[in-house]
Design a protein around this motif. Structure first.
Motif, PDB file in Angstrom:
ATOM      1  N   LEU A 130      75.971  30.861  34.738  1.00  0.00           N
ATOM      2  CA  LEU A 130      75.466  32.103  34.158  1.00  0.00           C
ATOM      3  C   LEU A 130      74.456  32.756  35.085  1.00  0.00           C
ATOM      4  N   PHE A 131      73.634  31.923  35.732  1.00  0.00           N
ATOM      5  CA  PHE A 131      72.643  32.443  36.675  1.00  0.00           C
ATOM      6  C   PHE A 131      73.316  32.977  37.939  1.00  0.00           C
ATOM      7  N   SER A 132      74.299  32.233  38.438  1.00  0.00           N
ATOM      8  CA  SER A 132      74.927  32.574  39.709  1.00  0.00           C
ATOM      9  C   SER A 132      75.879  33.756  39.614  1.00  0.00           C
ATOM     10  N   HIS A 133      76.454  33.953  38.443  1.00  0.00           N
ATOM     11  CA  HIS A 133      77.465  35.005  38.281  1.00  0.00           C
ATOM     12  C   HIS A 133      77.125  35.869  37.064  1.00  0.00           C
ATOM     13  N   PRO A 134      76.098  36.708  37.165  1.00  0.00           N
ATOM     14  CA  PRO A 134      75.732  37.553  36.025  1.00  0.00           C
ATOM     15  C   PRO A 134      76.785  38.594  35.687  1.00  0.00           C
ATOM     16  N   VAL A 135      77.645  38.895  36.658  1.00  0.00           N
ATOM     17  CA  VAL A 135      78.729  39.857  36.432  1.00  0.00           C
ATOM     18  C   VAL A 135      80.033  39.200  36.865  1.00  0.00           C
ATOM     19  N   VAL A 136      81.032  39.249  36.004  1.00  0.00           N
ATOM     20  CA  VAL A 136      82.343  38.696  36.339  1.00  0.00           C
ATOM     21  C   VAL A 136      83.383  39.801  36.215  1.00  0.00           C
ATOM     22  N   THR A 137      84.437  39.673  37.004  1.00  0.00           N
ATOM     23  CA  THR A 137      85.524  40.643  36.984  1.00  0.00           C
ATOM     24  C   THR A 137      86.792  39.959  36.514  1.00  0.00           C
ATOM     25  N   LEU A 138      87.385  40.511  35.468  1.00  0.00           N
ATOM     26  CA  LEU A 138      88.648  40.017  34.930  1.00  0.00           C
ATOM     27  C   LEU A 138      89.659  41.150  35.016  1.00  0.00           C
ATOM     28  N   GLY A 139      90.489  41.066  36.040  1.00  0.00           N
ATOM     29  CA  GLY A 139      91.439  42.157  36.251  1.00  0.00           C
ATOM     30  C   GLY A 139      90.711  43.436  36.599  1.00  0.00           C
ATOM     31  N   ARG A 140      90.941  44.462  35.814  1.00  0.00           N
ATOM     32  CA  ARG A 140      90.251  45.733  36.070  1.00  0.00           C
ATOM     33  C   ARG A 140      88.986  45.885  35.236  1.00  0.00           C
ATOM     34  N   ARG A 143      79.451  42.194  32.217  1.00  0.00           N
ATOM     35  CA  ARG A 143      78.095  41.694  32.459  1.00  0.00           C
ATOM     36  C   ARG A 143      77.778  40.625  31.425  1.00  0.00           C
ATOM     37  N   LEU A 144      77.552  39.408  31.889  1.00  0.00           N
ATOM     38  CA  LEU A 144      77.255  38.301  30.987  1.00  0.00           C
ATOM     39  C   LEU A 144      75.806  38.380  30.509  1.00  0.00           C
ATOM     40  N   PRO A 145      75.499  37.761  29.365  1.00  0.00           N
ATOM     41  CA  PRO A 145      74.111  37.754  28.894  1.00  0.00           C
ATOM     42  C   PRO A 145      73.194  37.066  29.906  1.00  0.00           C
ATOM     43  N   LEU A 195      62.068  31.424  39.241  1.00  0.00           N
ATOM     44  CA  LEU A 195      63.385  31.873  38.778  1.00  0.00           C
ATOM     45  C   LEU A 195      63.679  33.285  39.269  1.00  0.00           C
ATOM     46  N   ALA A 196      62.662  34.158  39.226  1.00  0.00           N
ATOM     47  CA  ALA A 196      62.859  35.539  39.681  1.00  0.00           C
ATOM     48  C   ALA A 196      63.174  35.594  41.171  1.00  0.00           C
ATOM     49  N   LEU A 197      62.445  34.826  41.973  1.00  0.00           N
ATOM     50  CA  LEU A 197      62.699  34.825  43.422  1.00  0.00           C
ATOM     51  C   LEU A 197      64.080  34.247  43.735  1.00  0.00           C
ATOM     52  N   ALA A 198      64.476  33.223  42.980  1.00  0.00           N
ATOM     53  CA  ALA A 198      65.819  32.673  43.187  1.00  0.00           C
ATOM     54  C   ALA A 198      66.879  33.698  42.817  1.00  0.00           C
ATOM     55  N   ASP A 199      66.627  34.460  41.765  1.00  0.00           N
ATOM     56  CA  ASP A 199      67.582  35.486  41.341  1.00  0.00           C
ATOM     57  C   ASP A 199      67.678  36.610  42.375  1.00  0.00           C
ATOM     58  N   ALA A 217      59.608  52.233  40.740  1.00  0.00           N
ATOM     59  CA  ALA A 217      60.985  51.943  41.121  1.00  0.00           C
ATOM     60  C   ALA A 217      61.340  50.548  40.634  1.00  0.00           C
ATOM     61  N   VAL A 218      62.371  50.448  39.815  1.00  0.00           N
ATOM     62  CA  VAL A 218      62.764  49.161  39.245  1.00  0.00           C
ATOM     63  C   VAL A 218      64.209  48.851  39.613  1.00  0.00           C
ATOM     64  N   TRP A 219      64.503  47.551  39.724  1.00  0.00           N
ATOM     65  CA  TRP A 219      65.807  47.083  40.178  1.00  0.00           C
ATOM     66  C   TRP A 219      66.217  45.885  39.340  1.00  0.00           C
ATOM     67  N   ASP A 220      67.412  45.965  38.751  1.00  0.00           N
ATOM     68  CA  ASP A 220      67.969  44.903  37.918  1.00  0.00           C
ATOM     69  C   ASP A 220      68.788  43.974  38.801  1.00  0.00           C
ATOM     70  N   THR A 221      68.378  42.696  38.893  1.00  0.00           N
ATOM     71  CA  THR A 221      69.086  41.739  39.745  1.00  0.00           C
ATOM     72  C   THR A 221      69.948  40.760  38.955  1.00  0.00           C
ATOM     73  N   GLY A 222      70.095  40.974  37.681  1.00  0.00           N
ATOM     74  CA  GLY A 222      70.919  40.084  36.865  1.00  0.00           C
ATOM     75  C   GLY A 222      70.108  39.332  35.837  1.00  0.00           C
ATOM     76  N   GLN A 223      69.100  38.589  36.298  1.00  0.00           N
ATOM     77  CA  GLN A 223      68.188  37.873  35.401  1.00  0.00           C
ATOM     78  C   GLN A 223      66.798  38.497  35.400  1.00  0.00           C
ATOM     79  N   THR A 224      66.535  39.342  36.371  1.00  0.00           N
ATOM     80  CA  THR A 224      65.182  39.840  36.611  1.00  0.00           C
ATOM     81  C   THR A 224      65.180  41.355  36.719  1.00  0.00           C
ATOM     82  N   LEU A 225      64.115  41.967  36.230  1.00  0.00           N
ATOM     83  CA  LEU A 225      63.871  43.388  36.494  1.00  0.00           C
ATOM     84  C   LEU A 225      62.664  43.460  37.417  1.00  0.00           C
ATOM     85  N   CYS A 226      62.918  43.905  38.653  1.00  0.00           N
ATOM     86  CA  CYS A 226      61.877  43.933  39.681  1.00  0.00           C
ATOM     87  C   CYS A 226      61.239  45.303  39.745  1.00  0.00           C
TER      88      CYS A 226
END
Length: 620
Positions: free
Chosen positions: A175-185, A189-191, A584-588, A331-340
């Motif tokens: 879940l941490f490594s793949h916050p977004v998955v693609t299934l076909g088209r 975005r996973l929780p 956790l944020a730096l790893a993300d 300026a904010v940036w969403d990295t999957g688990q973190t909002l920077c």
């Protein structure tokens, strides 16, 4: 259209028929196990229920439904609906009360949410319903496994519970490594981990309160709560999977199978009272609430602000390629688990950036983090008891006073002379030679590996046209280029690419030409971007780890390259509410940099020259 509608109705009819059949079979099996006069004894038990126990059960039901409503808060934040929290909770509570009583949970819940919230579409209502159902089932599975291992439970649950608990760390890592998955088209975005953690907590509160309500309504039984809880969770899961109205049939059959036969009358009496209080009562209240849905009151949504031409940090231009946006002058940036919160605020009019990123992170189920901020912003974080880490050093020069004729620039002058002898000419691009630049980018990636992303650049024409670009030619042949973020107050080095066969001093000449151009434009600040912070000399472990990071990310070479321009080194910091969240944020962030999303998913791309997103020391 009519065919699709009819086919959908037919599928739902079949599903309902199957669910009712399952319930009927379970009730038939259960009835065969009841003795003569059973129902008379049950009626006697129901008339003798203690009023105090009933009131406590009603209180537990209220607690359970409070938790149920919070599922929708998490779901709305995940899907970005901007529905106010009170409305999300109210609609979610009503929807679940109806869905668990009427059956066909996803469809029934979606219709209820659509009715209660005029600001959402039916498609969004279905997505909310699916999110709540699936996330609850996963959380229920985890809680059931943990409870079955900790409390007396049927032996058949032992190995499945071991398997679930053993795979949980793998699931979290995935879940941490793949916050977004693609299934076909479809891109899903996973929780986030924060979202799933919230669902897990609210599910635990919900099922504990519900089981307590049932336990209080079983009169005079010797069944202990520790015995009842695992069976209740399994029965609840069976009821949800079956889809029968109210879970009738599977729920009772599991309880009667697992509990001692001597308590059958008391258990069935408690289940009947439980259904009246926990199912029928909330469903009736939900129907009344649906007669008067919420008024339209969509929450204020951050509007992306693209004009950053006067920002004190030109590097904020990186949000043009990573899907970031400007909210409340930050300026904010969403990295999957973190909002920077990237860098310092865009404007002096900004409110507290710590408060800004915290509120926006909470609205997205993400971890709040300040990233690559100056000491001034880091002080604000420390005042709020956030944990700080010195992660990078930014190289800064002053173009109007930059003079290579003095002694400290001997190495730089030697590099510039070498480029001159190789007949390297530097020009500022007025029209980008995209095909040639793409060729240089391919050669560079072949030599250095796949380009990183996030705050690090990926070659993209749409991104480069918004920057200052300088080209290096050897004769008529393009051998390198460099791009720079720019505002009225600063230029910042961004993308750098070169042919591996480019003459020595080519990249130095590109940066030198850009500094001279910024001086002619009276730009007061020129950033050579950041490099990883130097190793912490006080810790042998951190020093060893930091050296590994520096070698892997090229930090030592970058610092040496930038040192030729004799910059001022200014520390940059990362901050989060506590040490664990900062790690956790730096790893993300590192994951988002190493494996960026495709440009189509984030907007447009920044270079591999920057701070490579890994803290070299953690310091309070």
């Amino acid at each position: 259209m009519m065919k699709r509608l009819l086919s959908g109705q037919g599928a739902r009819a079949v599903q309902l028929a199957v669910s009712v059949s399952i319930g009927a079979v379970c009730l038939w099996v259960l009835h065969g196990r009841l003795s003569a006069g059973f129902w008379h004894d049950v009626a006697v038990e129901l008339r003798g229920l203690d009023a105090g126990a009933v009131m406590l059960a009603i209180g537990c039901t209220c607690i359970s439904f409070f938790a149920l409503g919070r599922y929708d808060t998490v779901a709305h934040r995940h899907l970005g609906s901007d529905i106010p929290t009170a409305q999300a909770c109210g609609a979610g509570t009503a929807a679940i009360a109806l869905a668990q009583t009427l059956g066909l949970g996803v469809l029934t819940g979606a219709l209820a949410r659509w009715r209660m919230l005029p600001d959402i579409t039916m498609a969004l209502a279905l997505r909310l319903s699916v999110f709540v159902c699936l996330s609850f089932m996963v959380a229920l599975l985890v809680i059931t496994a943990a409870v079955s291992l900790a409390l007396p439970a049927p032996p058949a649950l032992f190995w499945p519970s071991i398997l679930i608990i053993a795979t949980l760390p793998v699931a979290v890592i995935a879940l941490f490594s793949h916050p977004v998955v693609t299934l076909g088209r479809f891109t899903i975005r996973l929780p986030s981990l924060r979202a799933f953690g919230s669902i897990l907590i609210w599910t635990a509160i919900d099922v504990l309160a519900a089981c307590t309500a049932l336990y209080l309504l079983i009169p005079g039984s010797d069944v202990g709560f520790a015995v009842l809880l695992p069976l209740f969770l399994v029965a609840l899961g069976a009821a949800l999977i079956s889809g029968t109205p109210g879970g009738v049939g599977p729920f009772e059959l599991v309880l009667f199978t697992g509990l001692p036969q001597g308590d059958a009358i008391e258990v069935l009496s408690g289940v009947i009272a439980f259904r009246a209080i926990y199912y029928a009562g909330p469903a009736l209240i939900a129907i009344v609430l649906m007669l008067r849905p919420f008024a339209g009151q969509r929450g204020a949504k951050p509007v992306p602000q693209n004009d950053i031409s006067t920002a004190p940090r030109a590097e904020i231009g990186v949000i043009r390629q990573n899907g970031g946006f400007v909210a409340d002058h930050c300026a904010v940036w969403d990295t999957g688990q973190t909002l920077c919160n990237l860098f310092d605020p865009v404007s002096p009019a900004a409110a507290d950036p710590v408060k800004t990123v915290s509120s926006h992170a909470r609205a997205r189920n993400l971890i709040p983090c300040l990233y690559k901020c100056s000491a001034r912003t880091a002080v604000l974080a420390r005042q709020r008891n956030w944990f700080l880490s010195h992660i990078a050093d930014e190289a800064v020069v002053t173009p109007p006073t930059f003079d290579t004729a003095t002694a400290p620039y001997r190495t730089l002058r030697r590099k510039l002379r070498a480029a001159g002898k190789a007949h390297i000419s530097i020009t500022q691009a007025t029209r980008l030679p995209i095909a040639e630049m793409a060729r240089i980018d391919r050669l560079w990636q072949h030599a250095h590996g796949k380009a990183r992303g996030g705050t690090i650049g990926i070659f993209s024409p749409d991104y480069l046209v918004q920057q200052k670009v300088f080209l290096a030619h050897e004769g008529d042949h393009l051998v390198a280029f460099a791009s720079f973020h720019h505002s009225s107050r600063e230029w910042c080095l961004d993308l750098m690419r070169h042919d591996p066969a480019a003459p020595d001093g080519t990249m130095h000449s590109l940066v030198h030409a850009a500094i001279r151009s910024a001086a002619r434009d009276d730009i007061p600040r020129f950033s050579l971007a950041a490099v990883p912070a130097c190793p912490d000399p006080s810790s042998a472990l951190m020093r060893r780890l930091s050296l590994i990071v520096l070698r892997k990310m090229g930090g030592a070479g970058l610092r040496q390259f930038k040192s030729n321009f004799r910059p001022r080194w200014q520390p940059l910091y990362a901050a989060a509410p506590n040490r664990a969240l900062l790690v956790l944020a730096l790893a993300d962030i590192a994951r988002a940099v190493q494996r960026p999303l495709p440009l189509a998913d984030v907007g447009q791309p920044h270079y591999d020259d920057e701070n490579y997103e890994v803290a070299s020391r953690l310091a309070s």
